[in-house]
Design a protein around this motif. Structure first.
Motif, PDB file in Angstrom:
ATOM      1  N   GLU A  22       0.759  -1.056   0.101  1.00 33.04           N
ATOM      2  CA  GLU A  22      -0.106   0.093  -0.162  1.00 33.04           C
ATOM      3  C   GLU A  22       1.170   1.245  -0.032  1.00 33.04           C
ATOM      4  N   GLN A  26      -2.290   5.725  -0.992  1.00 31.39           N
ATOM      5  CA  GLN A  26      -3.252   4.858  -0.426  1.00 31.39           C
ATOM      6  C   GLN A  26      -3.843   4.863   0.828  1.00 31.39           C
ATOM      7  N   ILE A  27      -2.912   4.951   1.782  1.00 31.46           N
ATOM      8  CA  ILE A  27      -2.928   4.913   3.286  1.00 31.46           C
ATOM      9  C   ILE A  27      -3.733   6.132   3.645  1.00 31.46           C
ATOM     10  N   GLN A  30      -7.211   6.594   2.321  1.00 33.65           N
ATOM     11  CA  GLN A  30      -8.147   5.658   3.223  1.00 33.65           C
ATOM     12  C   GLN A  30      -8.424   6.278   4.495  1.00 33.65           C
TER      13      GLN A  30
END
Length: 242
Positions: A22, A26-27, A30
């Motif tokens: 990831e 992306q982290i 999210q």
């Protein structure tokens, strides 16, 4: 027991690999969407400051986040060099705003232009605003100084207000320039409805951070909140480089 230990180490490597799969982008995405699912994220990228990521929202505004998505900052990022401070946040936001303004079709605006246009300003306006009327009284002077004035609708009191109705009538008028002149002179504009961009422009103004009218945006995306005298505004507009 030895086999179990190796199995534990192997599981640890597998877990670490899945975490590394990831990306920071992306982290962060999210983490932000778990906090606010409708957050209008346009892009996430590394900022000029090491280990800090910039999150660009719809409208051009920026947030900053740590790579693990645990820390979030809202504010300006400055770079210090040779005793000078450069506002990096402002640079990115202005560029994004300028891009959005330049994407608006000319036929969706009310445009006042002069014989020799050198630059332009985009103005979020409301016909019921006193300082908007004052600014409009100086549009001819701005045109003579080489500044084209492009109007976008921003009814301060919201959809359904008197200003909203008047702006809709202006955008639907056969002669938008005359209708704008009449409204800014506090004369009644014949009510008219049609397919128009008033709602879209109002939403755009909110997205880029317009809080009052007039809000003036220079060609380089710099935002000037409030009225400016024609000569002062023209001087700033002519210096602004896209």
């Amino acid at each position: 027991m030895l086999r179990l230990r190796w199995l534990g180490v192997l599981c640890g490597f597998v877990l670490a690999s899945s975490v590394q799969a990831e990306t920071a982008e992306q982290i962060i995405k999210q983490a932000l969407l778990s906090m606010q699912p409708d957050l209008p994220i346009e892009s996430i990228s590394a900022s000029p400051m090491p280990n800090l990521y910039q999150v660009e929202l719809k409208g051009g505004r920026l947030l900053y986040a740590s790579a693990d998505g645990e820390f979030l900052l809202q504010g300006n990022l400055f770079q210090l060099h040779n005793g000078q401070a450069t506002n990096l946040t402002e640079q990115v936001e202005q560029k994004a705003i300028a891009t959005q303004m330049n994407m608006i079709p000319m036929d969706e605006m009310v445009v006042f232009t002069g014989p020799e246009t050198k630059t332009h300003v985009t103005v979020f306006t409301d016909t019921d605003c006193g300082y908007c009327q004052k600014l409009h009284s100086e549009v001819a002077e701005l045109n003579k100084l080489g500044v084209e004035v492009r109007y976008l609708a921003f009814p301060r009191q919201g959809v359904g207000s008197h200003g909203y109705t008047t702006l809709t009538s202006i955008w639907c008028a056969d002669d938008r320039l005359d209708a704008m002149n009449q409204a800014k002179a506090r004369r009644d504009v014949p009510k008219k409805t049609c397919k128009n961009p008033v709602d879209k422009q109002y939403a755009l103004g909110q997205a880029v951070g317009v809080q009052g009218t007039p809000t003036i945006i220079l060609a380089n995306g710099k935002m000037i909140p409030g009225y400016q005298p024609a000569k002062q505004l023209a001087a700033q507009a002519l210096k602004a480089q896209p």
